[in-house]
Design an enzyme around this catalytic site. Sequence first.
Site, PDB file in Angstrom:
ATOM      1  N   LYS A  35       0.835  -1.202   0.000  1.00  0.00           N
ATOM      2  CA  LYS A  35       0.000   0.000   0.000  1.00  0.00           C
ATOM      3  C   LYS A  35       0.869   1.252   0.000  1.00  0.00           C
ATOM      4  CE  LYS A  35      -0.254   0.309   5.041  1.00  0.00           C
ATOM      5  NZ  LYS A  35      -1.099   0.476   6.223  1.00  0.00           N
ATOM      6  N   ARG A 128     -10.071   1.763  15.204  1.00  0.00           N
ATOM      7  CA  ARG A 128      -9.945   2.375  13.884  1.00  0.00           C
ATOM      8  C   ARG A 128     -10.985   1.712  13.000  1.00  0.00           C
ATOM      9  NH1 ARG A 128      -3.936   2.480  11.336  1.00  0.00           N
ATOM     10  NH2 ARG A 128      -4.628   0.436  10.616  1.00  0.00           N
ATOM     11  N   HIS A 160      -5.884  -5.776  13.593  1.00  0.00           N
ATOM     12  CA  HIS A 160      -4.603  -5.071  13.565  1.00  0.00           C
ATOM     13  C   HIS A 160      -4.220  -4.627  14.972  1.00  0.00           C
ATOM     14  CE1 HIS A 160      -1.412  -3.206  11.278  1.00  0.00           C
ATOM     15  NE2 HIS A 160      -1.619  -2.034  11.861  1.00  0.00           N
ATOM     16  N   ARG A 216       1.381 -10.339   7.900  1.00  0.00           N
ATOM     17  CA  ARG A 216       1.420  -9.218   6.956  1.00  0.00           C
ATOM     18  C   ARG A 216       2.727  -8.447   7.153  1.00  0.00           C
ATOM     19  NH1 ARG A 216      -3.621  -8.662   9.600  1.00  0.00           N
ATOM     20  NH2 ARG A 216      -2.866  -6.736  10.572  1.00  0.00           N
ATOM     21  N   TYR A 259      15.872  30.653   5.045  1.00  0.00           N
ATOM     22  CA  TYR A 259      14.793  31.460   5.586  1.00  0.00           C
ATOM     23  C   TYR A 259      14.903  31.618   7.107  1.00  0.00           C
ATOM     24  CZ  TYR A 259      12.380  30.894   1.082  1.00  0.00           C
ATOM     25  OH  TYR A 259      12.041  30.907  -0.246  1.00  0.00           O
ATOM     26  N   CYS A 306      13.912  24.154   2.614  1.00  0.00           N
ATOM     27  CA  CYS A 306      13.001  24.907   1.748  1.00  0.00           C
ATOM     28  C   CYS A 306      12.183  23.951   0.876  1.00  0.00           C
ATOM     29  CB  CYS A 306      13.794  25.870   0.873  1.00  0.00           C
ATOM     30  SG  CYS A 306      14.931  26.930   1.793  1.00  0.00           S
ATOM     31  N   MET A 307      11.344  24.505   0.030  1.00  0.00           N
ATOM     32  CA  MET A 307      10.489  23.680  -0.812  1.00  0.00           C
ATOM     33  C   MET A 307      11.300  22.849  -1.799  1.00  0.00           C
ATOM     34  SD  MET A 307       7.328  24.774  -3.310  1.00  0.00           S
ATOM     35  CE  MET A 307       6.401  25.505  -1.962  1.00  0.00           C
ATOM     36  N   ASP A 308      12.344  23.434  -2.378  1.00  0.00           N
ATOM     37  CA  ASP A 308      13.077  22.794  -3.458  1.00  0.00           C
ATOM     38  C   ASP A 308      14.516  22.474  -3.109  1.00  0.00           C
ATOM     39  OD1 ASP A 308      10.814  23.574  -5.181  1.00  0.00           O
ATOM     40  OD2 ASP A 308      11.694  25.580  -5.032  1.00  0.00           O
TER      41      ASP A 308
END
Length: 368
Positions: A35, A128, A160, A216, A259, A306-308
């Site tokens: 999954k 759950r 589970h 599993r 930043y 940072c993002m990149d």
Amino acid sequence: MTANAELVVDLDRYRANLAVLRSYAPDALQMAVVKANAYGHGMVPMARAARESVDWLGVATPAEALELRAAGDRGPLLCWLAVPGAPFAELVAADVEVTASGVDQLEAIAAAGDRPRVQLKVDTGLSRNGAFGPQWDELVAAAARLQAAGSIEVTGIWSHFASADEPDHPANDQQEAVFRAAVDQLAAAGVEPGLRHLANSAAGLTRPSSHFDLVRWGIASYGIDPDPAVPAPGVTPVLTARTVLANVKRVPAGASVSYGWRWTADHETTLGLVPVGYGEGIHRTASNRAEVGFAGSRAPVRGTICMDQLVVDLGDRPARIGDPVTLFGSGDDGEPTAQDWADAAGTIAYEIVTRLAGRWSRTYRGER
């Protein structure tokens, strides 16, 4: 490398891990859980490799199950997380075994095809998914009624653990006792329980009494310990996240980084720019705490991720643009592991690998 950064997945290591894990539960069938894009490793290639040795594959969502079937997978496959309106007819037609966690869901499955194969999920204390208390009583009664009418075939019962990564937690004994009682209740209602399964990776490694008919294997199959307190001896990480330096610069004492200027050099040093960030799923919370592998040792992340991109401190080591950097891997060459990044980010290793997204390319070694 066809992108700024690459995920290298070693399928031979994955196969070897599955072989090692089988030795922990030799009398049970084995399921490889693929999954969430195989925990970030790539669902279809990992599933193909797993099919060489395991008995079952497991996925969460109908979309994942149907994607595997569309890719040519034909072996035993269990799907367990569906919402109202789920494509049960497509799943049944594709010979996917589906899970019912309540009476309404079971009736929807029964209406979806000719005697669909269904497994029942009992909530043993995770609170759950799965049927709990009176809901379980109702689900057992409905399963007995529908099976007697020839509308379904019950092929399994499962649940589970909540705390298998804490082997001494009292929840483990309690949940196993509830599960055994649920199995007996189903049999007493005239329904053969079929496959009984409760153990995830942590329980597979530490709790033989929970192995029942099938184990599993999830995170451990990818070479990552379920928890630092629950090691998986003999398995090795399958995935390496790597890139190259996009820039290198020498900076003086007093130079601040990224930043917010959350790190300032207290001496002259060399900074390297690593072209990945939270856009690729790298945790921003690891800012100023994580490390990368560089030239056979480690280099600390400096400043805010940072993002990149992120910045690492290379000290006085020689460095050039294009030099390789490993964010995490097996640790064999001194680089950090996914667990190291989890520790730095304040999370679990599962999240480190499953979050990988965005602009990575993937390379698979050991494809057959």
